[in-house]
Design an enzyme around this catalytic site. Structure first.
Site, short mmCIF file in Angstrom:
data_model
loop_
_atom_site.label_atom_id
_atom_site.label_comp_id
_atom_site.label_asym_id
_atom_site.label_seq_id
_atom_site.Cartn_x
_atom_site.Cartn_y
_atom_site.Cartn_z
N LYS A 66 57.02 31.17 1.51
CA LYS A 66 57.45 29.03 1.57
C LYS A 66 56.95 28.93 -0.04
CE LYS A 66 57.47 28.64 6.31
NZ LYS A 66 57.06 27.88 7.19
N GLN A 106 51.12 25.47 9.65
CA GLN A 106 51.74 26.68 10.11
C GLN A 106 51.16 27.08 11.00
OE1 GLN A 106 53.90 28.48 7.80
NE2 GLN A 106 53.75 30.15 9.75
N ASP A 133 59.58 20.54 9.93
CA ASP A 133 59.50 21.69 10.51
C ASP A 133 60.19 21.44 12.06
OD1 ASP A 133 59.31 24.27 9.74
OD2 ASP A 133 56.63 23.57 10.86
#
Ligand code: NDP
Length: 309
Positions: free
Chosen positions: A54, A98, A124
């Site tokens: 990422k 994460q 997200d």
């Protein structure tokens, strides 16, 4: 005839290229690149790889991604404080924590952390606000993996409207938002899970079958209507040689890859499904690259939206 391969790597690259002028315009307008804060608690090996990807992909797209590490033994309060600081920072447009969080942070840690993220920076798409906006088909930040699947279907010329879609998996991050996105695009949607009766029979009704289960090679050819589009979301590391040998023919390059690395990433769909399906996503190189591309797209959207407020 073997299925057409839906190339997620190419679609992901195209999405990232399309973002570039928007990133440049944002940079020129506010005098800084869009900013993405990534919080990583602990040292889960899979998470380390995902986060590295990422960071690199964001940097390549002109987005400034910043990694904030939290010690594995820290209390969840430290992650919450990190998120609060990122919420307050003007140079941060998107926040990602994460998953998974270290087990020691408690059973409700993931929920508490998601609830703490400012929905306007929730790239997200996991906060209840963004999940609710999706239910009502209103603009918001949508979970990256399912929105990436929609991009791939669209870019591959696959008609969603009127199709029968079956999704195996009902998680908040893949299965449920996938079902809602397909529903909003006028598919007729069925969601399956571990208690579904006659799963292969239900799956065989699908024109578009999405597997988001987390079990390697679970979806076998008897789940698939000939010609169906099969989307394999699963990412399963497998190190059992006997299982790998059972799934792939002796000449398969995947066996050579296993021999080199001693492990192989396998999807939720059995390789033999490619002989029945009309189109299929490979693993790796299918849904995975789209997830990262949509994370960057959400960061750009969040940055653009913050400029308007
Ligand atoms: P979860 O574990 O949260 O959900 C799995 C779902 O599969 C559950 O709804 C579960 O049902 C269902 N399931 C499990 N076993 C069966 C079974 N025997 N029959 C029918 N349904 C079953 O997983 P995620 O949704 O988070 O992820 C799914 C997969 O996708 C994983 O391999 C993950 O690594 C991968 N993934 C890939 C991404 C990408 O970028 N390509 C991004 C995110 C995830 P129930 O609810 O009844 O327990």
């Amino acid at each position: 005839m073997p299925a057409r391969i839906l190339d997620g790597a190419a679609a992901g690259a195209a999405i990232r290229a399309e973002l570039k002028p928007r990133v440049d315009a944002l940079h020129a307008r506010v005098g800084r690149p869009p900013g993405l804060g990534i919080v990583l608690a602990g040292h889960d090996p899979g998470s380390e790889i995902y986060v590295r990807n990422k960071l690199r992909t964001a940097g390549d797209a002109g987005i400034r991604a910043e990694l904030i590490r939290v010690a594995a033994e820290a209390p969840v309060g430290e992650v919450l404080a990190t998120v609060a600081a990122l919420n307050a920072r003007d140079d941060i447009d998107g926040i990602l924590v994460q998953s998974p969080l270290p087990a020691g942070m408690g059973d409700d840690a993931e929920t508490r952390v998601i609830d703490a993220i400012d929905p306007a920076k929730d790239v997200d798409g996991f906060t209840p606000v963004n999940a609710g906006l999706l239910v009502q088909n209103r603009p918001g930040l949508v979970a990256c993996t399912p929105s990436g699947v929609i991009e791939l279907l669209d870019r591959s010329g696959i008609e969603i409207k009127g199709a029968r879609a079956v999704i195996i998996g009902r998680s908040d991050i893949v299965g449920k938002p996938m079902a809602l996105l397909l529903l909003h695009r006028h598919a007729t949607v069925t969601i399956c899970h571990s208690r579904t009766q006659d799963l292969p029979g239900v799956a065989r009704t699908a024109d578009i079958l999405v597997a988001a289960i987390g079990k390697p090679a679970f979806v076998t050819p008897d789940f698939v209507k000939p010609g169906a589009v099969v989307i394999d979301v699963g990412i399963n590391p497998v190190s059992d040689e006997a299982r790998v040998r059972a799934w792939f023919p002796p000449e398969s390059p995947r066996l050579a890859a296993f021999a080199r690395h001693g492990t192989l990433t396998v999807g939720d769909v059995h390789p033999a499904v490619a002989e029945v399906a009309g189109a299929i996503t490979p693993v790796p190189g299918g849904v995975g690259p789209l997830t990262i591309a949509m994370l960057l797209a959400n960061t750009v959207r969040a940055a653009e939206a913050r400029l308007r407020t």
